[in-house]
Design a protein around this motif. Structure first.
Motif, PDB file in Angstrom:
ATOM      1  N   LEU A  96       4.183   0.494  11.007  1.00  0.00           N
ATOM      2  CA  LEU A  96       3.744  -0.149   9.767  1.00  0.00           C
ATOM      3  C   LEU A  96       2.399   0.370   9.263  1.00  0.00           C
ATOM      4  O   LEU A  96       1.895  -0.116   8.244  1.00  0.00           O
ATOM      5  CB  LEU A  96       3.660  -1.667   9.949  1.00  0.00           C
ATOM      6  CG  LEU A  96       4.988  -2.404  10.013  1.00  0.00           C
ATOM      7  CD1 LEU A  96       4.762  -3.908  10.081  1.00  0.00           C
ATOM      8  CD2 LEU A  96       5.887  -2.062   8.823  1.00  0.00           C
ATOM      9  N   GLU A  97       1.819   1.357   9.952  1.00  0.00           N
ATOM     10  CA  GLU A  97       0.571   1.952   9.463  1.00  0.00           C
ATOM     11  C   GLU A  97       0.807   2.458   8.034  1.00  0.00           C
ATOM     12  O   GLU A  97       1.712   3.254   7.783  1.00  0.00           O
ATOM     13  CB  GLU A  97       0.155   3.119  10.353  1.00  0.00           C
ATOM     14  CG  GLU A  97      -1.157   3.757   9.968  1.00  0.00           C
ATOM     15  CD  GLU A  97      -2.353   2.849  10.181  1.00  0.00           C
ATOM     16  OE1 GLU A  97      -3.317   2.956   9.402  1.00  0.00           O
ATOM     17  OE2 GLU A  97      -2.318   2.029  11.125  1.00  0.00           O
ATOM     18  N   PRO A  98       0.021   2.001   7.056  1.00  0.00           N
ATOM     19  CA  PRO A  98       0.326   2.353   5.661  1.00  0.00           C
ATOM     20  C   PRO A  98       0.012   3.807   5.316  1.00  0.00           C
ATOM     21  O   PRO A  98      -0.828   4.455   5.947  1.00  0.00           O
ATOM     22  CB  PRO A  98      -0.556   1.395   4.851  1.00  0.00           C
ATOM     23  CG  PRO A  98      -1.644   0.988   5.774  1.00  0.00           C
ATOM     24  CD  PRO A  98      -1.057   1.002   7.159  1.00  0.00           C
ATOM     25  N   THR A  99       0.708   4.292   4.330  1.00  0.00           N
ATOM     26  CA  THR A  99       0.530   5.644   3.827  1.00  0.00           C
ATOM     27  C   THR A  99      -0.893   5.846   3.310  1.00  0.00           C
ATOM     28  O   THR A  99      -1.439   4.993   2.603  1.00  0.00           O
ATOM     29  CB  THR A  99       1.529   5.913   2.685  1.00  0.00           C
ATOM     30  OG1 THR A  99       2.847   5.642   3.159  1.00  0.00           O
ATOM     31  CG2 THR A  99       1.433   7.344   2.185  1.00  0.00           C
ATOM     32  N   ARG A 100      -1.484   6.973   3.648  1.00  0.00           N
ATOM     33  CA  ARG A 100      -2.843   7.268   3.195  1.00  0.00           C
ATOM     34  C   ARG A 100      -2.821   7.624   1.703  1.00  0.00           C
ATOM     35  O   ARG A 100      -1.937   8.337   1.230  1.00  0.00           O
ATOM     36  CB  ARG A 100      -3.447   8.408   4.002  1.00  0.00           C
ATOM     37  CG  ARG A 100      -4.946   8.606   3.761  1.00  0.00           C
ATOM     38  CD  ARG A 100      -5.596   9.379   4.888  1.00  0.00           C
ATOM     39  NE  ARG A 100      -7.024   9.528   4.673  1.00  0.00           N
ATOM     40  CZ  ARG A 100      -7.934   8.607   4.978  1.00  0.00           C
ATOM     41  NH1 ARG A 100      -7.539   7.472   5.510  1.00  0.00           N
ATOM     42  NH2 ARG A 100      -9.220   8.822   4.768  1.00  0.00           N
ATOM     43  N   ILE A 101      -3.819   7.124   0.986  1.00  0.00           N
ATOM     44  CA  ILE A 101      -3.965   7.413  -0.447  1.00  0.00           C
ATOM     45  C   ILE A 101      -5.097   8.419  -0.615  1.00  0.00           C
ATOM     46  O   ILE A 101      -6.233   8.157  -0.214  1.00  0.00           O
ATOM     47  CB  ILE A 101      -4.219   6.115  -1.235  1.00  0.00           C
ATOM     48  CG1 ILE A 101      -2.963   5.233  -1.189  1.00  0.00           C
ATOM     49  CG2 ILE A 101      -4.622   6.414  -2.674  1.00  0.00           C
ATOM     50  CD1 ILE A 101      -3.125   3.866  -1.832  1.00  0.00           C
ATOM     51  N   TYR A 102      -4.791   9.568  -1.207  1.00  0.00           N
ATOM     52  CA  TYR A 102      -5.727  10.692  -1.265  1.00  0.00           C
ATOM     53  C   TYR A 102      -6.431  10.833  -2.616  1.00  0.00           C
ATOM     54  O   TYR A 102      -7.182  11.785  -2.825  1.00  0.00           O
ATOM     55  CB  TYR A 102      -4.973  11.993  -0.958  1.00  0.00           C
ATOM     56  CG  TYR A 102      -4.322  12.010   0.399  1.00  0.00           C
ATOM     57  CD1 TYR A 102      -5.038  12.310   1.547  1.00  0.00           C
ATOM     58  CD2 TYR A 102      -2.967  11.693   0.544  1.00  0.00           C
ATOM     59  CE1 TYR A 102      -4.447  12.313   2.795  1.00  0.00           C
ATOM     60  CE2 TYR A 102      -2.362  11.691   1.796  1.00  0.00           C
ATOM     61  CZ  TYR A 102      -3.103  11.998   2.914  1.00  0.00           C
ATOM     62  OH  TYR A 102      -2.513  11.992   4.153  1.00  0.00           O
ATOM     63  N   VAL A 103      -6.207   9.914  -3.519  1.00  0.00           N
ATOM     64  CA  VAL A 103      -6.611  10.087  -4.911  1.00  0.00           C
ATOM     65  C   VAL A 103      -8.104  10.322  -5.086  1.00  0.00           C
ATOM     66  O   VAL A 103      -8.516  11.333  -5.682  1.00  0.00           O
ATOM     67  CB  VAL A 103      -6.154   8.874  -5.752  1.00  0.00           C
ATOM     68  CG1 VAL A 103      -6.744   8.947  -7.156  1.00  0.00           C
ATOM     69  CG2 VAL A 103      -4.629   8.826  -5.824  1.00  0.00           C
ATOM     70  N   ILE A 118       0.850  -1.196   0.000  1.00  0.00           N
ATOM     71  CA  ILE A 118       0.000   0.000   0.000  1.00  0.00           C
ATOM     72  C   ILE A 118       0.881   1.239   0.000  1.00  0.00           C
ATOM     73  O   ILE A 118       0.637   2.206  -0.735  1.00  0.00           O
ATOM     74  CB  ILE A 118      -0.941  -0.002   1.216  1.00  0.00           C
ATOM     75  CG1 ILE A 118      -1.835  -1.241   1.212  1.00  0.00           C
ATOM     76  CG2 ILE A 118      -1.799   1.266   1.234  1.00  0.00           C
ATOM     77  CD1 ILE A 118      -2.682  -1.397   2.474  1.00  0.00           C
ATOM     78  N   ASP A 119       1.931   1.214   0.827  1.00  0.00           N
ATOM     79  CA  ASP A 119       2.879   2.336   0.854  1.00  0.00           C
ATOM     80  C   ASP A 119       3.477   2.579  -0.530  1.00  0.00           C
ATOM     81  O   ASP A 119       3.612   3.724  -0.975  1.00  0.00           O
ATOM     82  CB  ASP A 119       4.015   2.049   1.840  1.00  0.00           C
ATOM     83  CG  ASP A 119       3.569   2.049   3.287  1.00  0.00           C
ATOM     84  OD1 ASP A 119       3.153   3.103   3.774  1.00  0.00           O
ATOM     85  OD2 ASP A 119       3.650   0.990   3.932  1.00  0.00           O
ATOM     86  N   LEU A 120       3.859   1.503  -1.194  1.00  0.00           N
ATOM     87  CA  LEU A 120       4.501   1.625  -2.496  1.00  0.00           C
ATOM     88  C   LEU A 120       3.584   2.342  -3.490  1.00  0.00           C
ATOM     89  O   LEU A 120       4.004   3.279  -4.187  1.00  0.00           O
ATOM     90  CB  LEU A 120       4.867   0.239  -3.029  1.00  0.00           C
ATOM     91  CG  LEU A 120       5.525   0.206  -4.405  1.00  0.00           C
ATOM     92  CD1 LEU A 120       6.876   0.907  -4.371  1.00  0.00           C
ATOM     93  CD2 LEU A 120       5.676  -1.226  -4.891  1.00  0.00           C
ATOM     94  N   VAL A 121       2.345   1.898  -3.556  1.00  0.00           N
ATOM     95  CA  VAL A 121       1.388   2.532  -4.469  1.00  0.00           C
ATOM     96  C   VAL A 121       1.150   3.988  -4.072  1.00  0.00           C
ATOM     97  O   VAL A 121       1.145   4.894  -4.912  1.00  0.00           O
ATOM     98  CB  VAL A 121       0.068   1.752  -4.493  1.00  0.00           C
ATOM     99  CG1 VAL A 121      -0.977   2.477  -5.349  1.00  0.00           C
ATOM    100  CG2 VAL A 121       0.289   0.340  -5.023  1.00  0.00           C
ATOM    101  N   ALA A 122       0.971   4.209  -2.767  1.00  0.00           N
ATOM    102  CA  ALA A 122       0.676   5.556  -2.292  1.00  0.00           C
ATOM    103  C   ALA A 122       1.756   6.555  -2.670  1.00  0.00           C
ATOM    104  O   ALA A 122       1.457   7.684  -3.080  1.00  0.00           O
ATOM    105  CB  ALA A 122       0.500   5.539  -0.769  1.00  0.00           C
ATOM    106  N   MET A 123       3.012   6.158  -2.537  1.00  0.00           N
ATOM    107  CA  MET A 123       4.096   7.086  -2.832  1.00  0.00           C
ATOM    108  C   MET A 123       4.076   7.540  -4.291  1.00  0.00           C
ATOM    109  O   MET A 123       4.466   8.665  -4.609  1.00  0.00           O
ATOM    110  CB  MET A 123       5.444   6.441  -2.490  1.00  0.00           C
ATOM    111  CG  MET A 123       5.614   6.128  -1.007  1.00  0.00           C
ATOM    112  SD  MET A 123       5.391   7.567   0.065  1.00  0.00           S
ATOM    113  CE  MET A 123       6.861   8.498  -0.346  1.00  0.00           C
TER     114      MET A 123
END
Length: 350
Positions: A229-236, A88-93
């Protein structure tokens, strides 16, 4: 008579083709779950195909691309043997970067390099990537699993990703129209996201690995491992909806390494300065833990971490309240964190 030489197989060299095939089968459903109508073909092709027919509806379609990784946050995942969130982090970045100019992410590709391929671990990693793609609305159209025996430790791995999005040139968010009087809105982060982990690990993890799984009073009883490890939020999805349905957003910044200080400055035109009001948003407790353990002054924290703001929007003052209300209704926590003033550029704090 010369002794017959024993064949050296690829498995002898450390690469297990059969396990690779098992991994492909285990990720197949995860990958398919991300497909959009534009996806052509299926997992396993030599190249991912994606129809560009919808771009014909735009006057001047502009492709926007981004590539990134997760960094040393992966070391925390490996310590805890939990691998289903870093994707999830990878996609979010990547997708949050593409979003910063108002582009819709279309498709994503991943690269997983691993010391010794295990189908279950690869499935966990790719399941997270697929979850990130679903949250962003983009398709996972391809990727690569590379086994690197002899160059990586068996349990070590690294991931990188590549995203392509599109925006009609006339609708692109460039920051050029930002002017004094505009309002800066901040969207809450989910925590550290994926930046600063080399410092975090040095301050909080090294020598205290056993504490990762213990409840932490400062974190309200959550474990340090959970917080890290809380994943990066995706704002899309919410931000694209606000752009289309409300408008008034003149500039956007993905708050990653460099914090608000450096990232918001990247979208400001000449003659404009962002004046940010400290205390106008809630800073998650994980940042206090890091600051205390590393003995960092506030200014250094602000230029290293997101400090609770994962995305910043610069809005026309007349529409800022409507943008904030729309985003709040979409599930975002929104704070009015500052204003644009006349100045020499950059970000200042009051």
């Amino acid at each position: 008579m010369a002794e017959e030489k024993r064949p050296i197989t690829y498995r002898d060299a450390g690469v297990d083709i059969d396990e690779g095939a098992r991994a492909v089968e285990r990720i197949r459903a995860h990958v398919r779950s991300t497909y959009r109508p534009e996806v052509i073909g299926d997992i396993g092709g030599f190249g991912g195909m994606f129809s560009a027919a919808a771009l014909k509806e735009m006057d001047d379609p502009v492709l926007v691309s981004s590539t990134d990784g997760v960094g040393t946050k992966l070391k925390v995942a490996q310590l805890l043997d939990r691998h289903d969130t870093v994707g999830i982090d990878l996609v979010a970045m990547c997708v949050n970067d593409v979003l910063a100019v108002g582009a819709e992410p279309l498709f994503f590709l991943d690269y997983v390099a691993i010391g010794s391929l295990r189908a279950d671990r690869v499935e966990a990693i790719v399941s997270g990537i697929a979850e990130g793609c679903r949250r962003a609305g983009c398709a996972l159209v391809g990727g690569e699993m590379a086994e690197h025996p002899g160059t990586m430790a068996p349990d070590d791995y690294d991931v990188s990703g590549f995203c392509v999005g599109v925006v009609d040139r006339q609708a692109a968010v460039t920051g050029d129209g930002i002017a004094p009087g505009d309002v800066v809105l901040g969207l809450a982060s989910s925590g550290l996201h994926s930046n600063g982990y080399s410092l975090v690990r040095k301050a909080l993890v090294e020598g205290a690995e056993d504490a990762l799984s213990l409840p932490n009073a400062t974190l309200g009883g959550a474990t340090l491992g959970d917080a890290l490890l809380e994943p990066t939020r995706i704002y899309v999805r919410p931000v694209l909806a606000a752009l289309r349905e409300v408008g008034g957003i003149k500039g956007m910044a993905h708050i990653t390494g460099g914090g608000i200080t450096e990232n918001l400055a990247r979208v400001l035109p000449t003659g404009c300065e962002a004046r940010i009001a400290l205390g106008s948003w809630r800073v998650p407790s994980i940042f206090a833990l890091v600051q205390q353990a590393a003995a960092l002054p506030e200014a250094e924290m602000l230029r290293t971490f997101n400090m609770g703001i994962g995305y910043a929007l610069v809005c026309d003052a007349r529409q800022a309240a409507s943008v904030a209300a729309h985003l709040t209704a979409s599930g975002e926590r929104v704070f009015e964190i500052g204003t644009i003033v006349q100045g020499e550029g950059g970000v200042s704090y009051v």
